[in-house]
Design a protein around this motif. Structure first.
Motif, PDB file in Angstrom:
ATOM      1  N   LEU A  39       0.830  -1.208   0.000  1.00 38.31           N
ATOM      2  CA  LEU A  39       0.000   0.000   0.000  1.00 38.31           C
ATOM      3  C   LEU A  39       0.865   1.259   0.000  1.00 38.31           C
ATOM      4  O   LEU A  39       0.541   2.249  -0.667  1.00 38.31           O
ATOM      5  N   HIS A  40       1.965   1.212   0.730  1.00 40.56           N
ATOM      6  CA  HIS A  40       2.885   2.362   0.746  1.00 40.56           C
ATOM      7  C   HIS A  40       3.532   2.553  -0.624  1.00 40.56           C
ATOM      8  O   HIS A  40       3.690   3.696  -1.087  1.00 40.56           O
ATOM      9  N   ILE A  41       3.909   1.470  -1.267  1.00 39.87           N
ATOM     10  CA  ILE A  41       4.481   1.574  -2.616  1.00 39.87           C
ATOM     11  C   ILE A  41       3.457   2.187  -3.563  1.00 39.87           C
ATOM     12  O   ILE A  41       3.784   3.075  -4.359  1.00 39.87           O
ATOM     13  N   ASN A  42       2.216   1.739  -3.436  1.00 39.26           N
ATOM     14  CA  ASN A  42       1.142   2.292  -4.273  1.00 39.26           C
ATOM     15  C   ASN A  42       0.972   3.782  -4.015  1.00 39.26           C
ATOM     16  O   ASN A  42       0.779   4.576  -4.951  1.00 39.26           O
ATOM     17  N   LYS A  47       1.957   9.437  -5.934  1.00 38.46           N
ATOM     18  CA  LYS A  47       2.508  10.772  -5.676  1.00 38.46           C
ATOM     19  C   LYS A  47       3.668  11.114  -6.608  1.00 38.46           C
ATOM     20  O   LYS A  47       4.252  12.195  -6.508  1.00 38.46           O
ATOM     21  N   GLY A  48       4.015  10.175  -7.507  1.00 36.30           N
ATOM     22  CA  GLY A  48       5.050  10.465  -8.489  1.00 36.30           C
ATOM     23  C   GLY A  48       6.422   9.924  -8.153  1.00 36.30           C
ATOM     24  O   GLY A  48       7.355  10.061  -8.954  1.00 36.30           O
ATOM     25  N   ASN A  49       6.584   9.319  -6.984  1.00 32.65           N
ATOM     26  CA  ASN A  49       7.866   8.700  -6.623  1.00 32.65           C
ATOM     27  C   ASN A  49       7.784   7.234  -7.041  1.00 32.65           C
ATOM     28  O   ASN A  49       7.217   6.405  -6.335  1.00 32.65           O
ATOM     29  N   GLU A  50       8.360   6.929  -8.202  1.00 28.91           N
ATOM     30  CA  GLU A  50       8.172   5.605  -8.784  1.00 28.91           C
ATOM     31  C   GLU A  50       9.169   4.551  -8.293  1.00 28.91           C
ATOM     32  O   GLU A  50       9.017   3.379  -8.603  1.00 28.91           O
ATOM     33  N   PHE A  51      10.177   4.989  -7.543  1.00 30.20           N
ATOM     34  CA  PHE A  51      11.144   4.019  -7.044  1.00 30.20           C
ATOM     35  C   PHE A  51      11.625   4.424  -5.654  1.00 30.20           C
ATOM     36  O   PHE A  51      12.782   4.769  -5.437  1.00 30.20           O
ATOM     37  N   LEU A  57      10.501   3.941   2.514  1.00 32.27           N
ATOM     38  CA  LEU A  57       9.360   3.109   2.843  1.00 32.27           C
ATOM     39  C   LEU A  57       9.334   2.760   4.330  1.00 32.27           C
ATOM     40  O   LEU A  57       8.272   2.787   4.964  1.00 32.27           O
ATOM     41  N   ALA A  58      10.499   2.448   4.877  1.00 36.22           N
ATOM     42  CA  ALA A  58      10.590   2.052   6.284  1.00 36.22           C
ATOM     43  C   ALA A  58      10.214   3.190   7.221  1.00 36.22           C
ATOM     44  O   ALA A  58       9.770   2.950   8.350  1.00 36.22           O
ATOM     45  N   TYR A  97       9.102   0.833  -9.674  1.00 37.70           N
ATOM     46  CA  TYR A  97       8.307  -0.313  -9.228  1.00 37.70           C
ATOM     47  C   TYR A  97       7.009  -0.386 -10.033  1.00 37.70           C
ATOM     48  O   TYR A  97       6.449   0.632 -10.437  1.00 37.70           O
ATOM     49  N   SER A  98       6.552  -1.600 -10.232  1.00 38.30           N
ATOM     50  CA  SER A  98       5.250  -1.809 -10.860  1.00 38.30           C
ATOM     51  C   SER A  98       4.455  -2.800 -10.013  1.00 38.30           C
ATOM     52  O   SER A  98       4.977  -3.849  -9.622  1.00 38.30           O
ATOM     53  N   LEU A  99       3.196  -2.444  -9.742  1.00 36.99           N
ATOM     54  CA  LEU A  99       2.305  -3.339  -8.997  1.00 36.99           C
ATOM     55  C   LEU A  99       1.401  -4.140  -9.927  1.00 36.99           C
ATOM     56  O   LEU A  99       0.471  -4.807  -9.472  1.00 36.99           O
ATOM     57  N   GLU A 100       1.714  -4.094 -11.211  1.00 38.75           N
ATOM     58  CA  GLU A 100       0.903  -4.834 -12.175  1.00 38.75           C
ATOM     59  C   GLU A 100       0.853  -6.332 -11.851  1.00 38.75           C
ATOM     60  O   GLU A 100      -0.213  -6.956 -11.973  1.00 38.75           O
ATOM     61  N   PRO A 101       1.979  -6.952 -11.425  1.00 40.66           N
ATOM     62  CA  PRO A 101       1.902  -8.382 -11.057  1.00 40.66           C
ATOM     63  C   PRO A 101       0.905  -8.647  -9.930  1.00 40.66           C
ATOM     64  O   PRO A 101       0.203  -9.659  -9.937  1.00 40.66           O
ATOM     65  N   LEU A 102       0.841  -7.731  -8.954  1.00 39.88           N
ATOM     66  CA  LEU A 102      -0.112  -7.866  -7.847  1.00 39.88           C
ATOM     67  C   LEU A 102      -1.537  -7.818  -8.367  1.00 39.88           C
ATOM     68  O   LEU A 102      -2.365  -8.658  -8.007  1.00 39.88           O
ATOM     69  N   TRP A 103      -1.829  -6.837  -9.230  1.00 41.95           N
ATOM     70  CA  TRP A 103      -3.193  -6.704  -9.758  1.00 41.95           C
ATOM     71  C   TRP A 103      -3.558  -7.917 -10.621  1.00 41.95           C
ATOM     72  O   TRP A 103      -4.708  -8.364 -10.582  1.00 41.95           O
TER      73      TRP A 103
END
Length: 237
Positions: A39-42, A47-51, A57-58, A97-103
């Motif tokens: 959820l944090h990565i999402n 917000k435009g921070n893609e990596f 994150l921590a 990062y891509s969350l496409e695998p999760l979806w």
């Protein structure tokens, strides 16, 4: 001062996630910590921070950067996150990062669950169908009759509700036997009947025609004093 704080809070925005993720993350074998990390990565992506770095994150979680890095590695290895390469408008290469695998996993799970639910519904409809026949016949069905019911559904692709309608039609006509019901189903399929309402309309129309024919026959017969009750004699078709 309070208004300024509230405005800043509103400007931070919100994230949108599928309810199915909250409902089925356990089925996907994700822990609560892994879910929150995703959820944090999402949130960072929106917000435009893609990596975002493990440290970034921590800072929003109850784990340190090292633990966060290890969890990210596991999520990538298990196919929930992927890292994509790209180039910006200045030709500078970057990673994201891509969350496409999760979806995709979530969609596959949703489709699988939906398929299971439909299979259960079909199984229940089939069980109800056998019960309806045994009630109307007043006895358990023979192996041949059970096989015939299966063939109507599997080979002829008749919906259980249509088969029930044909059974009711046979009951109305006083001809409760499989040969008669099979003929009804054959005629309905030939006529393109696929719904209960279409079956009812078709039977009603035929009976009206039968009533009219019988009425005319009664008028032409001087000795006829009692009219027969009309029924849908499918075997004569």
């Amino acid at each position: 001062m309070n208004k300024t704080i509230m405005l800043k809070w509103l400007q931070e925005g919100s994230i949108s996630i599928p309810t199915a993720l909250l409902t089925h993350y356990k089925t996907l074998k994700l822990t609560e910590q892994e879910l929150v990390l995703l959820l944090h990565i999402n949130s960072f992506l929106e917000k435009g921070n893609e990596f975002p770095t493990p440290t970034e994150l921590a800072s929003y979680m109850t784990m340190d950067a090292r633990q966060c890095h290890e969890m990210l590695s596991q999520l990538i290895k298990r196919g929930f996150i992927s890292i994509m390469d790209g180039n910006n408008e200045n030709g500078i290469r970057f990673e994201q990062y891509s969350l496409e695998p999760l979806w995709n996993k979530l969609i596959d799970l949703y489709l699988f669950i939906n398929k299971q639910e439909k299979a259960k519904e079909a199984e229940k409809a089939e069980t109800d169908l056998y019960s309806c026949f045994e009630i109307e016949f007043g006895r358990p069905l023979s192996p041949f009759e059970i096989e015939t019911l299966g063939m109507w559904m599997d080979d002829d692709q008749h919906n259980p509700t249509i088969i029930k309608a044909a059974l009711r039609e046979a009951v109305i006509s006083g001809k409760i036997n499989f040969r008669y019901i099979d003929r009804i189903l054959f005629e309905w399929k030939k006529s393109g009947i696929q719904t209960i309402q279409q079956a009812k309309n078709h039977g009603k129309k035929f009976r009206q025609n039968q009533q009219s024919t019988i009425g005319k026959g009664a008028e032409s017969s001087v000795d006829s004093t009692v009219k027969s009750v009309p029924f849908y004699n499918w075997l004569d078709q």
